[in-house]
Design an enzyme around this catalytic site. Structure first.
Site, PDB file in Angstrom:
ATOM      1  N   SER A 279       3.465  -6.891 -27.354  1.00  0.00           N
ATOM      2  CA  SER A 279       3.351  -5.493 -27.768  1.00  0.00           C
ATOM      3  C   SER A 279       4.651  -4.745 -27.498  1.00  0.00           C
ATOM      4  O   SER A 279       5.318  -4.979 -26.487  1.00  0.00           O
ATOM      5  CB  SER A 279       2.211  -4.805 -27.002  1.00  0.00           C
ATOM      6  OG  SER A 279       0.987  -5.458 -27.224  1.00  0.00           O
TER       7      SER A 279
ATOM      8  N   GLU B 261      -2.667  -5.549 -14.520  1.00  0.00           N
ATOM      9  CA  GLU B 261      -2.987  -5.308 -15.924  1.00  0.00           C
ATOM     10  C   GLU B 261      -4.486  -5.193 -16.132  1.00  0.00           C
ATOM     11  O   GLU B 261      -4.958  -4.386 -16.931  1.00  0.00           O
ATOM     12  CB  GLU B 261      -2.436  -6.449 -16.782  1.00  0.00           C
ATOM     13  CG  GLU B 261      -2.745  -6.309 -18.262  1.00  0.00           C
ATOM     14  CD  GLU B 261      -2.185  -7.447 -19.094  1.00  0.00           C
ATOM     15  OE1 GLU B 261      -1.949  -7.244 -20.290  1.00  0.00           O
ATOM     16  OE2 GLU B 261      -1.997  -8.540 -18.547  1.00  0.00           O
TER      17      GLU B 261
ATOM     18  N   TYR C  35       4.925 -13.224 -21.799  1.00  0.00           N
ATOM     19  CA  TYR C  35       4.097 -14.228 -21.141  1.00  0.00           C
ATOM     20  C   TYR C  35       3.625 -15.297 -22.133  1.00  0.00           C
ATOM     21  O   TYR C  35       4.023 -16.440 -22.069  1.00  0.00           O
ATOM     22  CB  TYR C  35       2.875 -13.569 -20.490  1.00  0.00           C
ATOM     23  CG  TYR C  35       3.091 -13.086 -19.069  1.00  0.00           C
ATOM     24  CD1 TYR C  35       4.363 -12.843 -18.565  1.00  0.00           C
ATOM     25  CD2 TYR C  35       2.012 -12.838 -18.233  1.00  0.00           C
ATOM     26  CE1 TYR C  35       4.541 -12.393 -17.279  1.00  0.00           C
ATOM     27  CE2 TYR C  35       2.184 -12.390 -16.937  1.00  0.00           C
ATOM     28  CZ  TYR C  35       3.447 -12.171 -16.460  1.00  0.00           C
ATOM     29  OH  TYR C  35       3.626 -11.724 -15.176  1.00  0.00           O
TER      30      TYR C  35
END
Length: 397
Positions: free
Chosen positions: A167, A251, A134
């Site tokens: 991540s 999320e 993103y």
């Protein structure tokens, strides 16, 4: 027997099943593998093996609305039981949580039957790992400013651009990428969510980013014409903004339940340290400890509220504000109860080696980012102000 009694019976039976399975499968190697926020670099090989064991047991995808991809599907109360027992057993941080909690709900909601049958079973088996593409150097909190492009190329697309703060990018098999598929489009228009295979040498490069903690679980990812099949666009071309926003709601919402169970263990350790150092004798410190305990109860009740998809538009933002600030404050309190000793690491300093950190020092440093990643506090407050309270939008400069 009333509904409450049946639910209680289900809870007890499920808890016993979870405990028995964890006791029979968790090894010392699994318990020492680490993982989780600030520790994603630890024990990756062992945690990948553990992910496959979870898949074999049917413990991945408990929150999915259906049980047809090799998972089992249970209600929120039993998901909480699983999270509690998982944390109490000392199981390692999940290396597959992005695929299970972010990618899968999005594909279930917006994907085609073919996409669901292709991508969900490997997640449920613990075989394929995912990362999220993103944020970009010029599009962090302002996600609508993404510049990564996906250009039509025969039967598929070619993705070119850069993502940052990714991540698990070094471990992931796939990355879901928000990219601009309409040349010349601006802001929310012309965006699509693409499922990109990471094993493309020469077309995808991952560069670790060194953090305050001395580790590098975040990464930069560079795409240079990476290939994506035409059938790997979720929600249809040009509908990426709506899909991306729904994913962010996942999320910031239910996916943090297990994380909060871990917060409880961290708070217990801070209390233990406060008693051992004598800091708990200070009435100001005692008050701060009580505030943290009360805040943790509020986090749990908020997470259990379980708003319906498409319901309260401010609920995910409230959740993110609550846990981000609570955890950052806990890190500060962990340093306060240790006093001057908090400034020294557990080992000798060496100029030619990474510095060592105690668990509470690592928590303090990593939690400085809790109010930034996953949507900064400023963005969350803007969402609440504009979408819930109906306040005027800020003028765009």
């Amino acid at each position: 027997m009333g509904e409450a009694a049946v639910a209680c019976s289900d809870d007890v039976g499920f808890r016993a099943e979870v405990r028995a399975w964890l006791a029979g499968h968790l090894t010392a190697a699994h318990r020492s593998a680490g993982g989780g926020p600030g520790r994603e670099h630890e024990g990756v090989a062992v945690r990948r093996e553990w992910e496959r064991a979870l898949g074999c047991g049917g413990w991945i995808g408990l929150g999915w609305p259906e049980a047809r991809w090799g998972n089992r599907s249970v209600g929120r109360d039993l998901q909480v039981v699983w999270a509690e027992e998982y944390a109490r057993a000392g199981a390692p941080g999940r290396v597959g949580h992005i695929g299970e909690n972010l990618l899968a709900p999005t594909v279930i909601r917006y994907g085609t039957r073919e996409q669901q049958d292709r991508f969900l079973p490997p997640v449920a088996r613990g075989e394929e790992l995912w990362c999220q593409g993103y944020s970009e150097p010029g599009a962090g909190s302002d996600l609508a400013a993404v510049r990564t492009s996906a250009v039509r190329d025969g039967a598929g697309y070619r993705v070119t651009g850069q993502k940052v703060w990714t991540s698990l990018a070094r471990e992931a098999d796939w990355c879901f990428v928000l990219a601009r598929t309409e040349p010349g489009s601006r802001r929310h228009r012309g965006l699509s969510l693409l499922l990109v295979p990471m094993d493309q040498p020469g077309r995808i490069e991952v560069r670790p980013i060194r953090q305050l903690t001395g580790t590098s679980e975040f990464n930069e990812v560079f795409f240079d014409g990476a290939a994506v099949g035409a059938g790997q666009v979720v929600g249809g071309e040009g509908n990426g903004w709506a899909v991306a926003m729904a994913l962010l709601a996942d999320e910031r919402g239910a996916a943090v339940l297990a994380q909060q169970i871990g917060f409880e263990a961290e708070l217990r350790e801070v209390v233990r340290t406060a008693v051992a150092t004598g800091a708990a004798d200070d009435p100001v410190i005692r008050e701060r400890l009580v505030r943290q305990w009360a805040g943790l109860r509020a986090l749990r009740w908020n997470a259990l509220a379980d708003p319906e998809p498409g319901g309260d538009p401010g609920a995910p933002s409230v959740t993110k504000l609550l846990w981000g600030n609570w955890h950052r404050t806990l890190g500060e309190l962990a340093m306060a109860v240790r006093g001057a000793a908090a400034t020294a690491g557990p080992g000798e300093w060496r100029a030619d080696a990474p510095y060592e950190l105690s668990p509470d020092q690592r928590m303090f440093l990593f939690s400085r980012a809790d109010t930034i990643y996953g949507g900064s506090d400023e963005i969350q407050r803007t969402v609440i102000a504009e979408r819930v309270l109906g306040l005027p939008k800020e003028p765009k400069g």
